[in-house]
Design a protein around this motif. Structure first.
Motif, PDB file in Angstrom:
ATOM      1  N   ARG A  81       0.838  -1.222   0.000  1.00  0.00           N
ATOM      2  CA  ARG A  81       0.000   0.000   0.000  1.00  0.00           C
ATOM      3  C   ARG A  81       0.858   1.252   0.000  1.00  0.00           C
ATOM      4  O   ARG A  81       0.523   2.255  -0.612  1.00  0.00           O
ATOM      5  CB  ARG A  81      -0.928   0.009   1.222  1.00  0.00           C
ATOM      6  N   GLY A  83       3.577   1.604  -1.408  1.00  0.00           N
ATOM      7  CA  GLY A  83       4.333   1.705  -2.656  1.00  0.00           C
ATOM      8  C   GLY A  83       5.779   1.256  -2.511  1.00  0.00           C
ATOM      9  O   GLY A  83       6.616   1.520  -3.376  1.00  0.00           O
ATOM     10  N   ASP A  86       6.595  -3.666  -5.289  1.00  0.00           N
ATOM     11  CA  ASP A  86       5.776  -3.842  -6.488  1.00  0.00           C
ATOM     12  C   ASP A  86       5.574  -5.344  -6.698  1.00  0.00           C
ATOM     13  O   ASP A  86       6.542  -6.064  -6.948  1.00  0.00           O
ATOM     14  CB  ASP A  86       6.503  -3.210  -7.686  1.00  0.00           C
TER      15      ASP A  86
END
Ligand SMILES: N[C@@H]1[C@@H](O)[C@H](O)[C@@H](COP(=O)(O)O)O[C@@H]1O
Length: 293
Positions: A81, A83, A86
């Motif tokens: 969440r 970031g 990935d």
């Protein structure tokens, strides 16, 4: 085997999440397994199906059910969440599934993995694999599962919990160290332990499909998480007991890159705690940074 003792369950989750995040980062963008190995002899269509319709280019994670890894998944989800990770291209293979439970049953491992891994980590559901416990031909389904793991290029990191009787996956005591994905009968103790997820003991299936110990040992890294006093005996037998099929988790002693991350309560029956802590305080520089406990 690397033994990492941390203060509490939350720290277990943070340590394991960091290791998994590092695995995801180092695998990102690597060539698809078909391009680098080509050894499986599978058709392009087979490989494409195994990687969820696209070539796999990310980490291949082995994921576990049970309460033990939930903190790890929660920490990974937080990082996704934020970031920081990935997960595009990441694939996952579950260890096991109950026999005869419809995949839509809320306690099937298909459902559990979707709720605790696929959705919170934002994985592509086509890249998430769970053994088929509802197949008409279980033997064929088990062989197919092994094939899918191979065609994904093998598992980079297998996350494991441990049962109070020393099982990993659903490899109950006396499972062969050479075993592959197969049908097993659950131990009475396991059914009692898992009855908390069902309405009653009678509703817990008697049988399951599980990756074998031989399958699990082929993962490039093993990372076992445990917390709480109820796991202390199993942890001590796994780490310091003899290599013995009666404690299936002792198979980790055979693996060249196995890490056991536990809290103080789960470490309470270990005899060499001082040594494990000494090692953690004095990691050789070339061992890499890893995650701070
Ligand atoms: N099949 C799973 C295992 O993969 C899990 O590691 C173990 C411990 O569960 P928990 O973490 O809830 O104690 O039992 C379950 O039955």
């Amino acid at each position: 085997m690397k033994i990492v003792i941390v203060p509490d369950a939350e720290a277990v989750g943070r340590y394991a999440a960091e290791r998994i995040a590092a695995t995801i980062r180092s695998a990102a963008g690597r060539p698809a397994p078909s391009a680098v190995s080509g050894a499986s002899g599978a058709s392009t269509a087979d490989r494409s199906a195994a990687s969820g319709g696209r070539e796999a280019t990310g980490a291949v994670l082995g994921v576990a059910t049970g309460s033990s890894p939930l903190g790890t998944y929660a920490e990974l989800a937080r990082r996704v969440r934020a970031g920081e990770i990935d997960t595009a291209g990441v694939s996952a293979f579950a260890l096991d599934e109950y026999l005869g439970l419809d995949p839509t049953h809320p306690e099937s491992y298909h459902s559990v993995i979707r709720r605790s891994v696929t959705e919170p980590l934002g994985l592509d559901p086509r890249r998430v694999h769970v053994p088929d416990g509802a197949a008409a031909d279980i033997r064929a389904a088990c062989l197919d599962y092994e094939r899918r793991i191979r065609e994904a290029g093998g598992i980079d990191l297998q996350l494991l919990g441990i049962g109070a009787n020393g099982h990993i996956g659903f490899n109950e005591p006396t499972s062969s160290f050479a075993s592959r994905t197969r049908l097993k009968t659950l131990a009475p103790r396991t059914r009692i332990d898992n009855a908390r997820f069902f309405g009653s003991l009678d509703e817990v299936p008697l049988h399951c499909v599980t990756q074998g110990l031989g399958t699990i040992l082929e993962a490039r890294q093993l990372l076992l998480v445990a917390h709480g006093e109820a796991k202390a005996d199993a942890v001590a037998r796994m780490v310091e007991g003899p290599l013995a099929a009666v404690c299936p988790a002792s198979a980790l002693q055979l693996h060249p890159d196995a890490t056991v991350v536990i809290d103080r309560a789960a470490s309470s029956l270990l005899r060499l705690t001082d040594y494990y802590e000494h090692v953690q305080r004095n990691l050789p520089e070339h061992a890499g940074t890893g995650a701070a406990p």
